[in-house]
Design a protein around this motif. Structure first.
Motif, PDB file in Angstrom:
ATOM      1  N   GLY A 128       0.809  -1.223   0.000  1.00  0.00           N
ATOM      2  CA  GLY A 128       0.000   0.000   0.000  1.00  0.00           C
ATOM      3  C   GLY A 128       0.837   1.265   0.000  1.00  0.00           C
ATOM      4  N   GLU A 129       2.040   1.190   0.568  1.00  0.00           N
ATOM      5  CA  GLU A 129       2.922   2.352   0.628  1.00  0.00           C
ATOM      6  C   GLU A 129       4.064   2.256  -0.382  1.00  0.00           C
ATOM      7  OE1 GLU A 129       4.295   3.043   4.569  1.00  0.00           O
ATOM      8  OE2 GLU A 129       2.282   3.016   5.415  1.00  0.00           O
ATOM      9  N   GLY A 130       4.249   1.065  -0.972  1.00  0.00           N
ATOM     10  CA  GLY A 130       5.312   0.876  -1.946  1.00  0.00           C
ATOM     11  C   GLY A 130       6.704   0.951  -1.360  1.00  0.00           C
ATOM     12  N   ARG A 131       6.869   0.508  -0.115  1.00  0.00           N
ATOM     13  CA  ARG A 131       8.184   0.563   0.522  1.00  0.00           C
ATOM     14  C   ARG A 131       8.299  -0.522   1.576  1.00  0.00           C
ATOM     15  NH1 ARG A 131       9.051   3.631   5.418  1.00  0.00           N
ATOM     16  NH2 ARG A 131       7.087   4.031   6.450  1.00  0.00           N
ATOM     17  N   HIS A 132       9.526  -0.721   2.063  1.00  0.00           N
ATOM     18  CA  HIS A 132       9.769  -1.650   3.151  1.00  0.00           C
ATOM     19  C   HIS A 132       9.602  -0.933   4.479  1.00  0.00           C
ATOM     20  CE1 HIS A 132      11.904  -4.078   0.066  1.00  0.00           C
ATOM     21  NE2 HIS A 132      11.424  -5.072   0.793  1.00  0.00           N
ATOM     22  N   VAL A 133       9.178  -1.691   5.492  1.00  0.00           N
ATOM     23  CA  VAL A 133       9.058  -1.183   6.854  1.00  0.00           C
ATOM     24  C   VAL A 133       9.823  -2.130   7.756  1.00  0.00           C
ATOM     25  CG1 VAL A 133       7.448  -0.779   8.751  1.00  0.00           C
ATOM     26  CG2 VAL A 133       6.821  -0.123   6.449  1.00  0.00           C
ATOM     27  N   ARG A 134      10.697  -1.583   8.603  1.00  0.00           N
ATOM     28  CA  ARG A 134      11.467  -2.399   9.539  1.00  0.00           C
ATOM     29  C   ARG A 134      10.767  -2.357  10.883  1.00  0.00           C
ATOM     30  NH1 ARG A 134      16.511  -4.428   9.109  1.00  0.00           N
ATOM     31  NH2 ARG A 134      16.913  -3.137   7.307  1.00  0.00           N
ATOM     32  N   LEU A 135      10.406  -3.524  11.409  1.00  0.00           N
ATOM     33  CA  LEU A 135       9.666  -3.616  12.659  1.00  0.00           C
ATOM     34  C   LEU A 135      10.419  -4.466  13.670  1.00  0.00           C
ATOM     35  CD1 LEU A 135       6.059  -4.304  11.360  1.00  0.00           C
ATOM     36  CD2 LEU A 135       7.007  -2.132  12.123  1.00  0.00           C
ATOM     37  N   ARG A 136      10.228  -4.159  14.931  1.00  0.00           N
ATOM     38  CA  ARG A 136      10.732  -4.981  16.035  1.00  0.00           C
ATOM     39  C   ARG A 136       9.515  -5.692  16.610  1.00  0.00           C
ATOM     40  NH1 ARG A 136      13.869  -3.534  21.383  1.00  0.00           N
ATOM     41  NH2 ARG A 136      15.179  -5.375  21.434  1.00  0.00           N
ATOM     42  N   VAL A 137       9.303  -6.921  16.200  1.00  0.00           N
ATOM     43  CA  VAL A 137       8.075  -7.642  16.531  1.00  0.00           C
ATOM     44  C   VAL A 137       8.379  -8.930  17.270  1.00  0.00           C
ATOM     45  CG1 VAL A 137       6.730  -6.730  14.612  1.00  0.00           C
ATOM     46  CG2 VAL A 137       8.017  -8.796  14.286  1.00  0.00           C
ATOM     47  N   SER A 138       7.426  -9.337  18.109  1.00  0.00           N
ATOM     48  CA  SER A 138       7.512 -10.640  18.747  1.00  0.00           C
ATOM     49  C   SER A 138       7.051 -11.690  17.745  1.00  0.00           C
ATOM     50  CB  SER A 138       6.636 -10.682  19.996  1.00  0.00           C
ATOM     51  OG  SER A 138       5.284 -10.485  19.656  1.00  0.00           O
ATOM     52  N   VAL A 139       7.330 -12.936  18.039  1.00  0.00           N
ATOM     53  CA  VAL A 139       6.899 -14.014  17.148  1.00  0.00           C
ATOM     54  C   VAL A 139       5.377 -14.052  17.099  1.00  0.00           C
ATOM     55  CG1 VAL A 139       6.990 -16.498  16.765  1.00  0.00           C
ATOM     56  CG2 VAL A 139       9.019 -15.283  17.506  1.00  0.00           C
ATOM     57  N   ASN A 140       4.729 -13.739  18.215  1.00  0.00           N
ATOM     58  CA  ASN A 140       3.277 -13.644  18.228  1.00  0.00           C
ATOM     59  C   ASN A 140       2.805 -12.518  17.301  1.00  0.00           C
ATOM     60  OD1 ASN A 140       0.654 -14.042  18.904  1.00  0.00           O
ATOM     61  ND2 ASN A 140       0.891 -13.627  21.087  1.00  0.00           N
ATOM     62  N   GLY A 141       3.557 -11.414  17.236  1.00  0.00           N
ATOM     63  CA  GLY A 141       3.236 -10.328  16.315  1.00  0.00           C
ATOM     64  C   GLY A 141       3.389 -10.740  14.867  1.00  0.00           C
ATOM     65  N   MET A 142       4.391 -11.594  14.582  1.00  0.00           N
ATOM     66  CA  MET A 142       4.560 -12.104  13.217  1.00  0.00           C
ATOM     67  C   MET A 142       3.360 -12.943  12.806  1.00  0.00           C
ATOM     68  SD  MET A 142       8.473 -13.278  12.881  1.00  0.00           S
ATOM     69  CE  MET A 142       9.650 -12.578  14.006  1.00  0.00           C
ATOM     70  N   LYS A 143       2.849 -13.742  13.738  1.00  0.00           N
ATOM     71  CA  LYS A 143       1.660 -14.540  13.445  1.00  0.00           C
ATOM     72  C   LYS A 143       0.468 -13.628  13.157  1.00  0.00           C
ATOM     73  CE  LYS A 143       2.754 -18.661  16.126  1.00  0.00           C
ATOM     74  NZ  LYS A 143       2.314 -19.536  17.221  1.00  0.00           N
ATOM     75  N   THR A 144       0.362 -12.530  13.888  1.00  0.00           N
ATOM     76  CA  THR A 144      -0.716 -11.568  13.662  1.00  0.00           C
ATOM     77  C   THR A 144      -0.605 -10.968  12.266  1.00  0.00           C
ATOM     78  OG1 THR A 144      -0.771 -11.037  16.015  1.00  0.00           O
ATOM     79  CG2 THR A 144      -1.770  -9.446  14.529  1.00  0.00           C
ATOM     80  N   ILE A 145       0.619 -10.614  11.857  1.00  0.00           N
ATOM     81  CA  ILE A 145       0.835 -10.049  10.522  1.00  0.00           C
ATOM     82  C   ILE A 145       0.484 -11.075   9.449  1.00  0.00           C
ATOM     83  CG2 ILE A 145       2.618  -9.251   8.924  1.00  0.00           C
ATOM     84  CD1 ILE A 145       3.948  -7.895  11.374  1.00  0.00           C
ATOM     85  N   ASP A 146       0.866 -12.339   9.652  1.00  0.00           N
ATOM     86  CA  ASP A 146       0.529 -13.384   8.683  1.00  0.00           C
ATOM     87  C   ASP A 146      -0.976 -13.580   8.572  1.00  0.00           C
ATOM     88  OD1 ASP A 146       3.192 -13.807   8.173  1.00  0.00           O
ATOM     89  OD2 ASP A 146       3.354 -15.568   9.481  1.00  0.00           O
ATOM     90  N   LYS A 147      -1.671 -13.462   9.685  1.00  0.00           N
ATOM     91  CA  LYS A 147      -3.104 -13.707   9.712  1.00  0.00           C
ATOM     92  C   LYS A 147      -3.907 -12.546   9.115  1.00  0.00           C
ATOM     93  CE  LYS A 147      -6.739 -14.936  13.004  1.00  0.00           C
ATOM     94  NZ  LYS A 147      -7.024 -15.183  14.426  1.00  0.00           N
ATOM     95  N   ARG A 148      -3.560 -11.306   9.526  1.00  0.00           N
ATOM     96  CA  ARG A 148      -4.365 -10.147   9.133  1.00  0.00           C
ATOM     97  C   ARG A 148      -3.815  -9.384   7.946  1.00  0.00           C
ATOM     98  NH1 ARG A 148      -4.500  -6.721  14.041  1.00  0.00           N
ATOM     99  NH2 ARG A 148      -5.714  -5.387  12.690  1.00  0.00           N
TER     100      ARG A 148
END
Length: 78
Positions: A42-62
């Protein structure tokens, strides 16, 4: 840098470590944080995040677009 997940807001838990002799010392349980780079179409760029593994699962799901939109509404900078 604080040990807080940018997606879920997970923070360290605090408590006591109890030895065999029942001597108590303070300790903390760190969240499983990882540095990850995600492509946000949507933004046409990379975003660097500091996420927990649970947060990665949230990103995969939503999806990363929905998660980034929600994070911006909360005022998280990245």
């Amino acid at each position: 840098m604080s040990a807080v997940c940018q997606v879920t807001g997970k923070k360290p838990g605090y408590g006591k470590q109890v030895s065999h002799s029942h001597q108590r010392t303070s300790r903390r349980w760190e969240p499983n944080l990882q540095r990850r780079r995600y492509w946000v179409p949507g933004e046409g760029r990379h975003v660097r995040l500091r996420v927990s593994v649970n947060g990665m699962k949230t990103i995969d799901k939503r999806g990363i677009d929905a998660v980034v939109r929600e994070m911006r509404a909360r005022g998280v900078k990245f």
